[in-house]
Design an enzyme around this catalytic site. Structure first.
Site, PDB file in Angstrom:
ATOM      1  N   SER A 238       0.906  -1.267   0.073  1.00  0.00           N
ATOM      2  CA  SER A 238      -0.057   0.039  -0.102  1.00  0.00           C
ATOM      3  C   SER A 238       0.848   1.253  -0.006  1.00  0.00           C
ATOM      4  O   SER A 238       1.837   1.478   0.570  1.00  0.00           O
ATOM      5  CB  SER A 238      -0.869  -0.005   1.490  1.00  0.00           C
TER       6      SER A 238
ATOM      7  N   TYR B 252      -1.885  -0.971   9.942  1.00  0.00           N
ATOM      8  CA  TYR B 252      -2.254  -1.569   8.677  1.00  0.00           C
ATOM      9  C   TYR B 252      -1.085  -1.355   7.822  1.00  0.00           C
ATOM     10  O   TYR B 252      -0.242  -2.218   6.959  1.00  0.00           O
ATOM     11  CB  TYR B 252      -3.371  -0.820   7.913  1.00  0.00           C
TER      12      TYR B 252
END
Length: 247
Positions: free
Chosen positions: A143, A156
């Site tokens: 990400s 995350y």
């Protein structure tokens, strides 16, 4: 069954029933690969993804699998080999995202996200290294938030930082195997996973983070997956930020 009845190239796409995973699966099928869609829970979504590929003239099947379960991941690869004769491309898009400030994060949520995002990547990649044919590609999902360092994303982003490290090292461990390993790191992309729980102002602000001033689409990300799975053989051991220039 003779070898000639099997398709030339075969891809496993985890998280392949929705969002970026599904778009990647559809794109690889359009590129001529047989696709095994690995999904966590929603049978209806998985069958819909298979049907879409078959309607477009492609080859696809679906396998339900918990990517954090060692035996289930091994069985996924066995089922793929039994159905299509081998594995050439692994796109590991399965993952979960829980967002809140670190101070409010529960240890259970932290552990659950690590179990799927980090352990899942480890298990899927380990099977891939054992089973994949030469000329193959492992494409993990990272990400852009690892670089963007946005508030509420700390745990995350930590899981995706782990994916980056694993991908880079594994690329070097594949020396002599003719298998590439890369990670694709999308920025804000218009999927249910991203849009869920965000108000219009937040979405608009994140869309304008990049100079193209829009959210990414699953198709934008699938283009890069298709490239890495096929012609992009000279890209290896990289984390590729696919975010319209947000970082």
């Amino acid at each position: 069954m003779t070898h000639s009845t099997h398709p030339a190239r075969v891809a496993i796409v985890t998280g392949g029933s929705r969002g970026i995973g599904r778009q990647s699966a559809e794109r690889l099928a359009a590129d001529g690969l047989a696709v095994v869609i690995a999904y966590a829970s929603n049978d209806q979504e998985a069958q819909s993804a298979v049907a879409a590929i078959q309607t477009a003239g492609g080859l696809a099947t679906a396998v339900k699998v918990d990517v954090s379960d060692e035996q289930a991941v091994a069985q996924l690869f066995s089922a793929t080999e039994q159905t299509y004769g081998g594995v050439d491309v692994v796109v590991h898009a399965a993952g979960i995202m829980i967002l809140k400030p670190l101070v409010e994060f529960s240890a259970d949520d932290f552990d659950r996200m690590h179990r799927v995002n980090v352990r899942g990547t480890f298990l899927v990649n380990r099977q891939a290294t054992r089973r994949m044919r030469p000329g193959g590609a492992i494409i993990n999902f990272s990400s852009s938030v690892v670089e963007l360092a946005l508030p509420t994303y700390a745990p995350y982003a930590a899981t995706k930082g782990a994916v980056d490290a694993l991908s880079r090292v594994l690329a070097r461990e594949m020396r002599g195997r003719d298998i590439t390993v890369n990670a694709v790191a999308p920025g804000p992309t218009a999927t249910d996973l991203f849009l869920d729980g965000k108000d219009a102002a937040t979405i608009d602000r994140m869309a304008k983070m990049n100079p193209l001033e829009r959210l990414g689409t699953p198709q934008d990300i699938a283009e890069v997956v298709s490239f890495l799975a096929g012609p992009g053989r000279w890209i290896n051991g990289q984390v590729i930020l696919v975010n319209g220039g947000a970082v």
